[in-house]
Design a protein around this motif. Sequence first.
Motif, PDB file in Angstrom:
ATOM      1  N   LEU A 134      25.414  22.688  60.112  1.00  0.00           N
ATOM      2  CA  LEU A 134      25.651  21.466  59.254  1.00  0.00           C
ATOM      3  C   LEU A 134      25.960  20.370  60.355  1.00  0.00           C
ATOM      4  O   LEU A 134      26.834  20.669  61.125  1.00  0.00           O
ATOM      5  N   THR A 135      25.427  19.338  60.059  1.00  0.00           N
ATOM      6  CA  THR A 135      25.921  18.073  61.041  1.00  0.00           C
ATOM      7  C   THR A 135      26.613  17.181  60.174  1.00  0.00           C
ATOM      8  O   THR A 135      26.039  16.837  59.196  1.00  0.00           O
ATOM      9  N   LEU A 136      27.555  16.266  61.040  1.00  0.00           N
ATOM     10  CA  LEU A 136      27.695  15.100  60.324  1.00  0.00           C
ATOM     11  C   LEU A 136      27.840  13.841  61.255  1.00  0.00           C
ATOM     12  O   LEU A 136      28.030  14.177  62.483  1.00  0.00           O
ATOM     13  N   GLN A 137      27.427  12.754  61.056  1.00  0.00           N
ATOM     14  CA  GLN A 137      27.611  11.391  61.929  1.00  0.00           C
ATOM     15  C   GLN A 137      28.073  10.488  61.013  1.00  0.00           C
ATOM     16  O   GLN A 137      28.100  10.297  59.851  1.00  0.00           O
ATOM     17  N   LEU A 138      29.222   9.793  61.949  1.00  0.00           N
ATOM     18  CA  LEU A 138      29.883   8.817  61.323  1.00  0.00           C
ATOM     19  C   LEU A 138      29.502   7.510  62.434  1.00  0.00           C
ATOM     20  O   LEU A 138      29.931   7.832  63.720  1.00  0.00           O
ATOM     21  N   SER A 139      28.813   6.399  61.804  1.00  0.00           N
ATOM     22  CA  SER A 139      28.720   5.424  63.005  1.00  0.00           C
ATOM     23  C   SER A 139      29.766   4.372  63.165  1.00  0.00           C
ATOM     24  O   SER A 139      30.615   4.058  62.080  1.00  0.00           O
TER      25      SER A 139
END
Length: 130
Positions: free
Chosen positions: A79-84
Amino acid sequence: VQLQESGPGLLKPSQTLSLTCTISGASIEMKDSSWVWIRQPPGKGLEYIGTKTDRGDVYYSSTFESRASISEVPSKDQLTLQLSSVTPEVSAVYYCAGRNGYYICLSDVCDVSESDFPWWGQGTQVTVSS
């Protein structure tokens, strides 16, 4: 079931945060499962970010809907998470968690607790500082 978060511990403002949660002992596509990202800023409680279900649907707290991106790598049970465009306010311990049954919260404040999920990673510290 075991979960393990990984990612950079230190970021500079405006960079993109990318975290990975590797699941073992279960499949990320396990029927009727929910896999979530949660964070805990310093001195604060748990903050729900979003959920990916076994069907591949993704839901976000409205607080994070415009900033977060949750995805999966099914072949790796990740599972991945990106916050820009991170700011120092993004600094927190980030957890992935999972359970049988769906957990979906679309409001800006989601009352999430440890007891909502039987499976947790140990958490990974993320610090944003110039």
